[in-house]
Design an enzyme around this catalytic site. Sequence first.
Site, PDB file in Angstrom:
ATOM      1  N   PRO A   2     -34.268  -1.744 -29.037  1.00 52.67           N
ATOM      2  CA  PRO A   2     -32.839  -2.045 -29.219  1.00 52.67           C
ATOM      3  C   PRO A   2     -32.001  -0.800 -28.900  1.00 52.67           C
ATOM      4  O   PRO A   2     -32.344   0.304 -29.308  1.00 52.67           O
ATOM      5  CB  PRO A   2     -32.734  -2.392 -30.707  1.00 52.67           C
ATOM      6  CG  PRO A   2     -34.117  -2.632 -31.181  1.00 52.67           C
ATOM      7  CD  PRO A   2     -35.028  -1.864 -30.272  1.00 52.67           C
ATOM      8  N   GLU A   3     -30.947  -1.005 -28.124  1.00 48.70           N
ATOM      9  CA  GLU A   3     -30.059   0.093 -27.758  1.00 48.70           C
ATOM     10  C   GLU A   3     -28.713  -0.111 -28.451  1.00 48.70           C
ATOM     11  O   GLU A   3     -28.575  -1.003 -29.283  1.00 48.70           O
ATOM     12  CB  GLU A   3     -29.913   0.143 -26.228  1.00 48.70           C
ATOM     13  CG  GLU A   3     -31.263   0.281 -25.519  1.00 48.70           C
ATOM     14  CD  GLU A   3     -31.161   0.278 -24.005  1.00 48.70           C
ATOM     15  OE1 GLU A   3     -30.121   0.699 -23.469  1.00 48.70           O
ATOM     16  OE2 GLU A   3     -32.124  -0.137 -23.346  1.00 48.70           O
ATOM     17  N   LYS A  58     -28.500   4.693 -32.336  1.00 44.78           N
ATOM     18  CA  LYS A  58     -29.295   3.495 -32.645  1.00 44.78           C
ATOM     19  C   LYS A  58     -29.639   3.442 -34.135  1.00 44.78           C
ATOM     20  O   LYS A  58     -30.534   2.709 -34.552  1.00 44.78           O
ATOM     21  CB  LYS A  58     -30.575   3.499 -31.812  1.00 44.78           C
ATOM     22  CG  LYS A  58     -30.319   3.595 -30.309  1.00 44.78           C
ATOM     23  CD  LYS A  58     -31.613   3.783 -29.528  1.00 44.78           C
ATOM     24  CE  LYS A  58     -31.327   4.107 -28.072  1.00 44.78           C
ATOM     25  NZ  LYS A  58     -32.548   4.452 -27.318  1.00 44.78           N
ATOM     26  N   ARG A 111     -44.541  -3.389 -34.100  1.00 42.42           N
ATOM     27  CA  ARG A 111     -45.268  -2.145 -33.822  1.00 42.42           C
ATOM     28  C   ARG A 111     -45.286  -1.157 -34.991  1.00 42.42           C
ATOM     29  O   ARG A 111     -45.995  -0.152 -34.932  1.00 42.42           O
ATOM     30  CB  ARG A 111     -44.655  -1.464 -32.590  1.00 42.42           C
ATOM     31  CG  ARG A 111     -44.708  -2.315 -31.315  1.00 42.42           C
ATOM     32  CD  ARG A 111     -46.071  -2.295 -30.671  1.00 42.42           C
ATOM     33  NE  ARG A 111     -46.491  -0.971 -30.267  1.00 42.42           N
ATOM     34  CZ  ARG A 111     -46.183  -0.400 -29.106  1.00 42.42           C
ATOM     35  NH1 ARG A 111     -45.445  -1.039 -28.214  1.00 42.42           N
ATOM     36  NH2 ARG A 111     -46.622   0.805 -28.803  1.00 42.42           N
ATOM     37  N   ARG A 260     -40.896   5.870 -17.575  1.00 42.40           N
ATOM     38  CA  ARG A 260     -40.213   4.605 -17.847  1.00 42.40           C
ATOM     39  C   ARG A 260     -39.953   3.832 -16.556  1.00 42.40           C
ATOM     40  O   ARG A 260     -39.608   4.421 -15.541  1.00 42.40           O
ATOM     41  CB  ARG A 260     -38.853   4.873 -18.532  1.00 42.40           C
ATOM     42  CG  ARG A 260     -38.899   5.812 -19.734  1.00 42.40           C
ATOM     43  CD  ARG A 260     -39.539   5.180 -20.941  1.00 42.40           C
ATOM     44  NE  ARG A 260     -38.852   3.992 -21.404  1.00 42.40           N
ATOM     45  CZ  ARG A 260     -37.769   4.002 -22.190  1.00 42.40           C
ATOM     46  NH1 ARG A 260     -37.234   5.144 -22.579  1.00 42.40           N
ATOM     47  NH2 ARG A 260     -37.216   2.869 -22.578  1.00 42.40           N
TER      48      ARG A 260
END
Length: 270
Positions: A2-3, A58, A111, A260
């Site tokens: 999530p950004e 965040k 996770r 990335r």
Amino acid sequence: MPELPEVETIRRDLNRLIVGKKILDIKTDSPKQVQPSLEVVKKAAVGATIKKISRRAKLLQIFLSNGQILAVHLKLTGRLLVRKKDDPPDDWQRVTISLSGNSELRFADLRKFGWIRLVDKKGLKSLLAEFGPEPMDDLTLQKFRDILASSRRPIKLVLLDQKKIAGVGNIYASDALFLAKIDPRKPANKVNEKGLNALYQAIEKVLKAGIKYRGASDQYYLDALGQKGSYQDHFLAYQREGKKCFDCGGKIAKIKLGGRGTYFCPRCQK
Ligand SMILES: [Zn+2]
């Protein structure tokens, strides 16, 4: 992960859904994610009322009536869900905060990298000190210019560096660079004034679009009611490998940059 737009969407939901509610109990089967410990957090938070929810970068901050703060980082796969007590358990539900009004704030996280941490004002200040200025807030054009001028690293990696600029992650960095027509590999200090202006505006534009569409649910992200966002239907370059560039009709390419996945149009982005 999530950004800024995803976390901001959750913040707005939580402000609407849980402010004024009292914390009745906290349970977890993943004690490492409740810091410094479940006992300490319970002692400080149970009995307190939720006053407001803020966000920086965040990081979410749940302010309590007794001056304590619960800082929440969703990391890769975290979700904050507001449910009724009798609702079926959520996938990967790790922490359950029972609230007045027969409701629950659930922290779910596949996770298990995310965390809830009890901090006081000073502790919060030191957490926030790690973040650079934030787009649409204290990231001025001049600060942005200085940040880019001070680094020879690829521009995309500078955008992702939370110490330099807060809240931008892989999705919005890729799309902002596409909009600004800048090659993600270009050294930050080689971006000219025109490019810098375009990129500054593009960052704001994609973040605002992300918020408007309530975030990107291409992976795990859900809002506080467990609903998907729809920014993934509006990706400009991100995850569009092999698809047509909206500008030139050429193919969007995918490369690895700093480990990335990075998507861009080799024809448009110089
Ligand atoms: Zn193109």
